[in-house]
Design a protein around this motif. Structure first.
Motif, short mmCIF file in Angstrom:
data_model
loop_
_atom_site.label_atom_id
_atom_site.label_comp_id
_atom_site.label_asym_id
_atom_site.label_seq_id
_atom_site.Cartn_x
_atom_site.Cartn_y
_atom_site.Cartn_z
N LEU A 128 -36.64 34.10 -21.23
CA LEU A 128 -37.70 32.81 -21.63
C LEU A 128 -37.13 31.66 -21.89
CD1 LEU A 128 -39.77 35.06 -24.16
CD2 LEU A 128 -40.40 34.47 -21.50
N LEU A 129 -35.65 31.32 -21.93
CA LEU A 129 -35.02 30.19 -22.10
C LEU A 129 -34.41 29.53 -20.80
CD1 LEU A 129 -32.75 30.92 -25.17
CD2 LEU A 129 -35.25 30.21 -25.31
N SER A 130 -34.90 28.44 -20.61
CA SER A 130 -34.48 27.75 -19.48
C SER A 130 -32.94 27.63 -19.29
CB SER A 130 -35.05 26.56 -19.00
OG SER A 130 -34.79 25.40 -20.12
N GLN A 131 -32.20 27.42 -20.39
CA GLN A 131 -30.82 27.02 -20.24
C GLN A 131 -30.24 27.48 -21.65
OE1 GLN A 131 -30.27 22.62 -21.28
NE2 GLN A 131 -31.95 22.68 -19.78
N HIS A 132 -28.94 27.63 -21.98
CA HIS A 132 -28.34 27.88 -23.25
C HIS A 132 -28.77 29.01 -24.04
CE1 HIS A 132 -27.53 23.29 -22.99
NE2 HIS A 132 -26.80 23.75 -22.35
N GLY A 133 -28.57 30.08 -23.34
CA GLY A 133 -28.89 31.53 -24.03
C GLY A 133 -30.02 32.35 -23.47
N GLU A 134 -30.23 33.41 -24.16
CA GLU A 134 -31.21 34.32 -23.66
C GLU A 134 -32.04 34.79 -24.76
OE1 GLU A 134 -29.04 37.66 -21.35
OE2 GLU A 134 -27.26 36.50 -21.95
N LEU A 135 -33.38 34.79 -24.35
CA LEU A 135 -34.43 35.29 -25.16
C LEU A 135 -35.16 36.14 -24.36
CD1 LEU A 135 -35.86 35.07 -27.90
CD2 LEU A 135 -37.11 33.26 -26.98
N TYR A 136 -35.54 37.34 -24.93
CA TYR A 136 -36.52 38.41 -24.13
C TYR A 136 -37.43 39.01 -25.12
CZ TYR A 136 -32.37 38.32 -21.06
OH TYR A 136 -31.31 37.92 -20.21
N LEU A 137 -38.78 39.05 -24.68
CA LEU A 137 -39.76 39.65 -25.70
C LEU A 137 -40.03 40.89 -24.63
CD1 LEU A 137 -41.85 39.56 -27.77
CD2 LEU A 137 -43.04 38.16 -26.37
N LEU A 138 -40.16 41.98 -25.55
CA LEU A 138 -40.95 43.45 -25.37
C LEU A 138 -42.21 43.50 -25.98
CD1 LEU A 138 -37.74 43.50 -25.03
CD2 LEU A 138 -38.04 45.89 -24.15
N PRO A 139 -43.30 43.21 -25.47
CA PRO A 139 -44.40 43.34 -26.42
C PRO A 139 -44.76 44.60 -26.96
CG PRO A 139 -44.88 42.22 -24.25
CD PRO A 139 -43.58 42.64 -24.33
#
Length: 195
Positions: free
Chosen positions: A5-16
């Motif tokens: 979900l992040l366009s740059q500088h890191g990673e963010l994931y959502l598993l609803p």
């Protein structure tokens, strides 16, 4: 495959729907009843203020966690926490040795802007955040580029994974709500570096 979900500088994931409704309900009730919830006071602007939520720290023996002037010694992992930890470790591809739990009692409880960048978490920590109970807004903003931000809804049974450089470049928060809220439990699994 879920998208970053992040366009740059890191990673963010959502598993609803990481936990189905029944498993999420059971976990919520067990944790609400069995965790020794406490309200700590933290130093902010030279004053001791009550945190606007209840917390608990569980993990392997000797893994103290320090933030905002607090130094927490861990309670041992319970059976429920070990079950959730094992399930999350399968998805996160990492072994966690600790968990910080937060109990948001109502719409007035919150978590201010911060990054999980304490030294004992290492360079690029992986944080797995499981939400149970009331849906709450999760805000993310880039530290350098104010145009980069997002709002997510963390629902009952959802899992959020924060990885890579995220804690260096982004901050996150759970704001107070204008609407009435019932209780929410949040478990943030992490790996404390052993000294």
């Amino acid at each position: 495959m879920i998208n970053n979900l992040l366009s740059q500088h890191g990673e963010l994931y959502l598993l609803p729907n990481f936990l189905n409704a029944e498993d999420a309900d059971i976990a919520y009730e067990l944790l609400l009843q069995n965790i020794k919830w406490k309200q700590y006071h933290i130093k902010m602007f030279g004053k001791l203020l009550a945190q606007p939520r209840l917390t608990a720290w569980h993990g392997s023996a000797g893994l103290n966690y320090s933030y905002s002037g607090l130094n927490l010694a861990p309670e041992p992992f319970s059976k429920e926490l070990l079950t959730l930890k094992a399930k999350i470790e399968q998805v996160g591809s990492i072994q966690f040795n600790s968990v910080l739990l937060n109990l948001y009692r109502n719409e007035r409880d919150s978590m201010g802007w911060h990054a999980d960048d304490e030294r004992e978490l290492g360079i690029n920590p992986v944080i797995a955040s499981l939400s149970l109970g009331q849906t709450r807004k999760f805000q993310v903003k880039h530290k350098l580029n104010k145009d980069l931000n997002l709002n997510l809804l963390l629902t009952h049974g959802s899992l959020l994974l924060m990885k890579g450089e995220m804690q260096h470049y982004w901050q996150h928060a759970i704001p107070k709500s204008k609407n009435s809220c019932s209780q929410r439990i949040n478990l943030t699994f992490r790996n404390i570096l052993v000294k």
